[in-house]
Design an enzyme around this catalytic site. Sequence first.
Site, PDB file in Angstrom:
ATOM      1  N   SER A 116      35.757  30.658   0.507  1.00  7.02           N
ATOM      2  CA  SER A 116      35.829  31.785   1.436  1.00  7.02           C
ATOM      3  C   SER A 116      36.928  32.761   1.021  1.00  7.02           C
ATOM      4  O   SER A 116      38.118  32.431   1.026  1.00  7.02           O
ATOM      5  CB  SER A 116      36.092  31.287   2.854  1.00  7.02           C
ATOM      6  OG  SER A 116      36.295  32.404   3.684  1.00  7.02           O
ATOM      7  N   HIS A 135      31.844  33.162  -0.545  1.00  5.36           N
ATOM      8  CA  HIS A 135      31.581  33.267   0.897  1.00  5.36           C
ATOM      9  C   HIS A 135      32.395  34.433   1.471  1.00  5.36           C
ATOM     10  O   HIS A 135      33.609  34.507   1.321  1.00  5.36           O
ATOM     11  CB  HIS A 135      31.973  31.954   1.579  1.00  5.36           C
ATOM     12  CG  HIS A 135      31.602  31.884   3.024  1.00  5.36           C
ATOM     13  ND1 HIS A 135      30.329  31.582   3.452  1.00  5.36           N
ATOM     14  CD2 HIS A 135      32.328  32.096   4.149  1.00  5.36           C
ATOM     15  CE1 HIS A 135      30.290  31.590   4.778  1.00  5.36           C
ATOM     16  NE2 HIS A 135      31.508  31.915   5.227  1.00  5.36           N
ATOM     17  N   ASP A 153      33.281  36.596   4.819  1.00  5.62           N
ATOM     18  CA  ASP A 153      33.283  36.540   6.281  1.00  5.62           C
ATOM     19  C   ASP A 153      33.496  37.920   6.887  1.00  5.62           C
ATOM     20  O   ASP A 153      34.594  38.479   6.791  1.00  5.62           O
ATOM     21  CB  ASP A 153      34.416  35.625   6.755  1.00  5.62           C
ATOM     22  CG  ASP A 153      34.125  34.165   6.480  1.00  5.62           C
ATOM     23  OD1 ASP A 153      33.084  33.678   6.949  1.00  5.62           O
ATOM     24  OD2 ASP A 153      34.938  33.512   5.795  1.00  5.62           O
ATOM     25  N   MET A 207      33.828  40.039  10.264  1.00  2.00           N
ATOM     26  CA  MET A 207      34.101  39.848  11.707  1.00  2.00           C
ATOM     27  C   MET A 207      34.342  41.196  12.362  1.00  2.00           C
ATOM     28  O   MET A 207      35.042  42.046  11.798  1.00  2.00           O
ATOM     29  CB  MET A 207      35.373  39.010  11.875  1.00  2.00           C
ATOM     30  CG  MET A 207      35.343  37.684  11.159  1.00  2.00           C
ATOM     31  SD  MET A 207      36.914  36.833  11.380  1.00  2.00           S
ATOM     32  CE  MET A 207      36.649  35.414  10.323  1.00  2.00           C
ATOM     33  N   HIS A 228      28.530  35.983   5.580  1.00  2.00           N
ATOM     34  CA  HIS A 228      28.478  35.381   6.910  1.00  2.00           C
ATOM     35  C   HIS A 228      28.885  36.441   7.931  1.00  2.00           C
ATOM     36  O   HIS A 228      30.055  36.806   8.004  1.00  2.00           O
ATOM     37  CB  HIS A 228      29.444  34.177   6.912  1.00  2.00           C
ATOM     38  CG  HIS A 228      29.611  33.509   8.237  1.00  2.00           C
ATOM     39  ND1 HIS A 228      30.653  32.633   8.478  1.00  2.00           N
ATOM     40  CD2 HIS A 228      28.890  33.565   9.381  1.00  2.00           C
ATOM     41  CE1 HIS A 228      30.555  32.180   9.721  1.00  2.00           C
ATOM     42  NE2 HIS A 228      29.502  32.740  10.293  1.00  2.00           N
ATOM     43  N   MET A 279      29.794  37.633  11.413  1.00  2.00           N
ATOM     44  CA  MET A 279      30.230  37.260  12.754  1.00  2.00           C
ATOM     45  C   MET A 279      30.342  38.559  13.534  1.00  2.00           C
ATOM     46  O   MET A 279      31.432  39.010  13.883  1.00  2.00           O
ATOM     47  CB  MET A 279      31.558  36.505  12.670  1.00  2.00           C
ATOM     48  CG  MET A 279      31.390  35.084  12.174  1.00  2.00           C
ATOM     49  SD  MET A 279      32.898  34.391  11.504  1.00  2.00           S
ATOM     50  CE  MET A 279      32.775  34.986   9.816  1.00  2.00           C
ATOM     51  N   MET A 334      28.656  25.694  11.867  1.00  2.00           N
ATOM     52  CA  MET A 334      30.080  25.998  12.020  1.00  2.00           C
ATOM     53  C   MET A 334      30.810  24.741  12.486  1.00  2.00           C
ATOM     54  O   MET A 334      30.507  24.202  13.550  1.00  2.00           O
ATOM     55  CB  MET A 334      30.285  27.119  13.053  1.00  2.00           C
ATOM     56  CG  MET A 334      29.802  28.482  12.621  1.00  2.00           C
ATOM     57  SD  MET A 334      30.444  29.042  11.025  1.00  2.00           S
ATOM     58  CE  MET A 334      32.222  29.005  11.283  1.00  2.00           C
ATOM     59  N   ASP A 350      30.791  25.240   7.378  1.00  2.00           N
ATOM     60  CA  ASP A 350      31.892  26.201   7.307  1.00  2.00           C
ATOM     61  C   ASP A 350      32.974  25.871   8.330  1.00  2.00           C
ATOM     62  O   ASP A 350      32.718  25.892   9.530  1.00  2.00           O
ATOM     63  CB  ASP A 350      31.294  27.591   7.583  1.00  2.00           C
ATOM     64  CG  ASP A 350      32.281  28.718   7.369  1.00  2.00           C
ATOM     65  OD1 ASP A 350      33.402  28.463   6.905  1.00  2.00           O
ATOM     66  OD2 ASP A 350      31.898  29.870   7.672  1.00  2.00           O
TER      67      ASP A 350
HETATM   68  C1  DX5 Z   1      35.759  31.043  10.021  1.00  3.63           C
HETATM   69  C2  DX5 Z   1      35.082  31.505   8.766  1.00  3.63           C
HETATM   70  C3  DX5 Z   1      35.289  30.623   7.614  1.00  3.63           C
HETATM   71  C4  DX5 Z   1      36.723  30.461   7.172  1.00  3.63           C
HETATM   72  C5  DX5 Z   1      36.864  29.031   6.748  1.00  3.63           C
HETATM   73  O1  DX5 Z   1      35.393  31.851  11.066  1.00  3.63           O
HETATM   74  O2  DX5 Z   1      33.689  31.633   8.968  1.00  3.63           O
HETATM   75  O3  DX5 Z   1      34.448  30.939   6.519  1.00  3.63           O
HETATM   76  O4  DX5 Z   1      37.094  31.304   6.109  1.00  3.63           O
HETATM   77  O5  DX5 Z   1      38.198  28.766   6.513  1.00  3.63           O
HETATM   78  P1  DX5 Z   1      38.767  27.298   6.331  1.00  3.63           P
HETATM   79  O6  DX5 Z   1      38.048  26.693   5.168  1.00  3.63           O
HETATM   80  O7  DX5 Z   1      40.221  27.552   6.094  1.00  3.63           O
HETATM   81  O8  DX5 Z   1      38.490  26.560   7.616  1.00  3.63           O
HETATM   82 ZN    ZN Z   2      32.345  31.829   7.173  1.00  2.00          ZN
END
Ligand code: DX5
Ligand code: ZN
Length: 214
Positions: free
Chosen positions: A6, A31, A33, A35, A64, A66, A135, A173
């Site tokens: 990530s 990956h 993320d 948000m 991903h 969010m 998740m 994840d």
């Molecule tokens: C959380 C994200 C993850 C995050 C995971 O909302 O979707 O992808 O980066 O981080 P770690 O591996 O540190 O839990």
């Molecule tokens: Zn993620």
Amino acid sequence: MIISPSVLSCDFGNIQRDTQMLHQSEADWLHIDVMDGVFVPNISFGFPVLEAIRKHSDKVMDVHLMIQNPDKYILDFKKSGADILTVHYEACPHLHRTIGAIKEAGMKVGVALNPHTPVHLLEEVIQDLDLVLIMSVNPGFGGQKFIQASIAKVEKLAKLIKEKNAHAIIEIDGGVNLETGKLLAEAGAQALVAGSFVFNSVDPQATISALKKL
Ligand code: DX5
Ligand code: ZN
């Protein structure tokens, strides 16, 4: 095992360096993320950052989302370089239509489930999916504690995929490390996302290689 580090945990002042490091590693996917501060209580980054990452690696971009209302931005994510686009079950009132629109745009499609969302809710769409993202933390932040109940969810999902003769990849994840990763692999996980465990380690490339062997 497919490993998808990530980028959320990278040093954004050195995004070129960190992307190149991942590119040279044994990571299969990157990956990403996204948000929006509405669906989750945090804001990460958007299109310019995806494009910057794309410039420095041609590995599969595993995006991903969010965000609320992902339908609005499907084509923009395609243009920014996304290969796999994963939306949240909880953010899509017309999930079947969203899945179709992502495929139509030429990307692989994934659906993510929050920790409280049961696997059986995917029964009617599982055959249309390329990926399901379980998740194992509440989304929004890196570095959180792994929720143990996620292991049973992986087992349930593996059973559902088999029953329905579907092809979706099972990705996990949140809170993934060598210990949780091993349990997830045994339960049927095929792809692992890891953020803080990779980037906080002394040798991120060696950490990726170790995860890859699970
Ligand atoms: C959380 C994200 C993850 C995050 C995971 O909302 O979707 O992808 O980066 O981080 P770690 O591996 O540190 O839990
Ligand atoms: Zn993620």
